[in-house]
Design an enzyme around this catalytic site. Structure first.
Site, PDB file in Angstrom:
ATOM      1  N   HIS A 443       0.812  -1.221   0.000  1.00  0.00           N
ATOM      2  CA  HIS A 443       0.000   0.000   0.000  1.00  0.00           C
ATOM      3  C   HIS A 443       0.846   1.271   0.000  1.00  0.00           C
ATOM      4  CE1 HIS A 443      -3.805   1.724  -0.228  1.00  0.00           C
ATOM      5  NE2 HIS A 443      -4.324   1.426   0.960  1.00  0.00           N
ATOM      6  N   ARG A 444       2.144   1.146   0.204  1.00  0.00           N
ATOM      7  CA  ARG A 444       3.012   2.327   0.056  1.00  0.00           C
ATOM      8  C   ARG A 444       3.132   2.701  -1.415  1.00  0.00           C
ATOM      9  NH1 ARG A 444       8.403   0.092   2.725  1.00  0.00           N
ATOM     10  NH2 ARG A 444       7.813  -1.555   1.263  1.00  0.00           N
TER      11      ARG A 444
END
Length: 472
Positions: A443-444
């Protein structure tokens, strides 16, 4: 280099991967007395990444094999001695030289190092490993035996060049390898109290564990057990009904990688259930296609192709997070990883530049990857540099899962089992072949919108595989 050193060449455990520190000897193909040639495979070892065959860099006769199968050996440790001039008869030992303890450490090898087949190496010289002497103690039996073997006079120690003044007697240091010493330190075991069972009195890991099991601190000692409990053996009876497998090699490396990945990259997993009836029909048609003759054609092949097309439409997902430089690295190539369960543990070899391959080329690459992994012949380089991965949990009858990212990658797709289910098709409930896909992503790097687009594209292609042509 002395004449003896030139004749008796030591073959040391090489670093067969990328900075690996140890390897386990799986199988020996030679034994003392066997004739070997330069480039001949002498043993198979398992590193934290793969099983690799080691070639011998010398011509000659095997003089000694230092370790048994199943033993883990540190990189740089001598594992075999080759007599490169066996017709010369027994060799005379050089006179031992007195040296300060600080100078008795092993000299760095300057000779030919063991390399993998095809890598090549230039011949040069090698220096023998010298044991660090203990103050006032006689030479260790193992060192004397090796020296005598090289001298050609078994059981006869080398004569020192000059007498050494007697010193105050001290106890010999217990023989154990560095990993075993560390294990003993971690468990709080004094090696001097351990009974060795290894060759030449060397203490093994099993010896340390046995000593640890037999040692119970007084503060933690249990109350006296009833006679019946003592008769049954207590905890020993329980252990007799357990099977313990050392965590090492591929399984150890995989476990560490998964822990690092799970607690470094914030995982998000999305799911979609899709009708793949048309894809399953296409698989059957491709099996009859002359262009696919002799190739492995299965649903995984089309799932892989669908993922590659989805990445082409959404290239931002094919990226990596560079923590050191604080950069997002988008990659214009796809090294497609395929998670493979093997007897030695889970490995993830990858198909280099998969996006550039035609369907027959992709099928051939997948077939070779799977066969090589099952045989335990995957090379370390085949597992490096992956960008995205597919894990086919459907072969085990599992609907789906929440896969953990392969370290350094941005996404992993789980392909679930294909099952016949009731499905609304053209306004009517009909039996259709259905599967569930799960996409985990970092999700980064990947937000919900991008992850959803990629998963939706894969599903759309599998539902209508003609999109492999219209979207490619």
């Amino acid at each position: 280099m002395t004449a003896t050193e030139q004749r008796f060449r030591e073959f040391k455990m090489p670093d067969v991967g990328e900075g690996l520190t140890e390897a386990e000897i799986l199988k020996w193909y030679v034994r003392p007395g066997d004739t070997v040639t330069d480039g001949q495979v002498i043993c198979e070892v398992e590193t934290a990444k793969a099983a690799v065959e080691l070639p011998c860099p010398y011509d000659g006769v095997v003089q000694a094999v230092h370790f048994d199968e199943g033993v883990t050996v540190d990189v740089g440790t001598s594992i075999i001695v080759v007599d490169t001039n066996p017709g010369a008869g027994p060799a005379e030992a050089p006179a031992a030289e007195a040296a300060p303890a600080a100078e008795a450490e092993e000299a760095e090898p300057q000779g030919r190092q063991a390399v993998l087949v095809g890598y090549g190496a230039a011949p040069s010289s090698t220096k023998r490993r010298a044991r660090k002497p203990q103050p006032g103690a006689a030479a260790e039996p193992a060192a004397a035996a090796v020296q005598a073997e090289l001298n050609g006079h078994a059981g006869t120690p080398a004569t020192p060049a000059a007498p050494v003044a007697p010193a105050v007697p001290t106890a010999e240091r217990p023989l154990a390898k560095p990993p075993v010493r560390k294990l003993a330190k971690d468990l709080g075991i004094d090696l001097a109290t351990v009974t060795p069972t290894g060759p030449d009195g060397v203490i093994t890991r099993e010896d340390v564990h046995a000593a640890a099991s037999a040692t119970v601190p007084a503060a933690q000692a249990p109350a006296p057990a009833p006679a019946a409990a003592v008769a049954t053996g207590g905890s020993e009876a329980v252990r007799a009904r357990e099977t313990r497998t050392p965590i090492k090699g591929v399984r150890k490396a995989t476990a560490q990688a998964m822990v690092n990945s799970a607690f470094t990259a914030p995982h998000v997993t999305e799911f979609i259930t899709v009708d793949v009836t048309r894809t399953m029909k296409l698989v059957q048609e491709l099996k009859q296609d002359p262009d696919m003759a002799g190739l492995r054609v299965n649903p995984l092949l089309l799932v892989a192709k669908a993922l590659l097309v989805a990445i082409k439409r959404n290239p931002e997902i094919n990226a990596a997070w560079d923590e050191e430089n604080q950069e997002i690295v988008r990659k214009d190539y796809v090294n497609l990883g395929i998670a493979a369960a093997t007897p030695r543990g889970l490995i993830v070899p990858n198909i280099k530049d998969a996006e550039a391959k035609t369907l027959p080329q992709l099928a051939a690459a997948l077939g070779e990857l799977v066969s090589t992994a099952r045989e335990g012949r995957t090379a370390p380089g085949d597992m490096a540099g992956g960008t995205v991965t597919i894990t086919n949990v459907g072969v085990f009858g599992v609907d789906t899962g929440t896969p953990i990212l392969n370290p350094g990658e941005s996404a992993i797709l789980a392909f679930g089992a294909v099952k016949l289910q009731p499905w609304v098709h053209k306004g009517k409930v009909k039996p259709r072949q259905v599967t569930t896909l799960a996409l985990s992503f970092d999700h980064r790097l990947v937000d919900g919108e991008l992850g959803s687009k990629v998963l939706a594209d894969i599903a759309a292609i599998l539902e209508h595989p003609k999109r492999l042509i219209t979207w490619a």
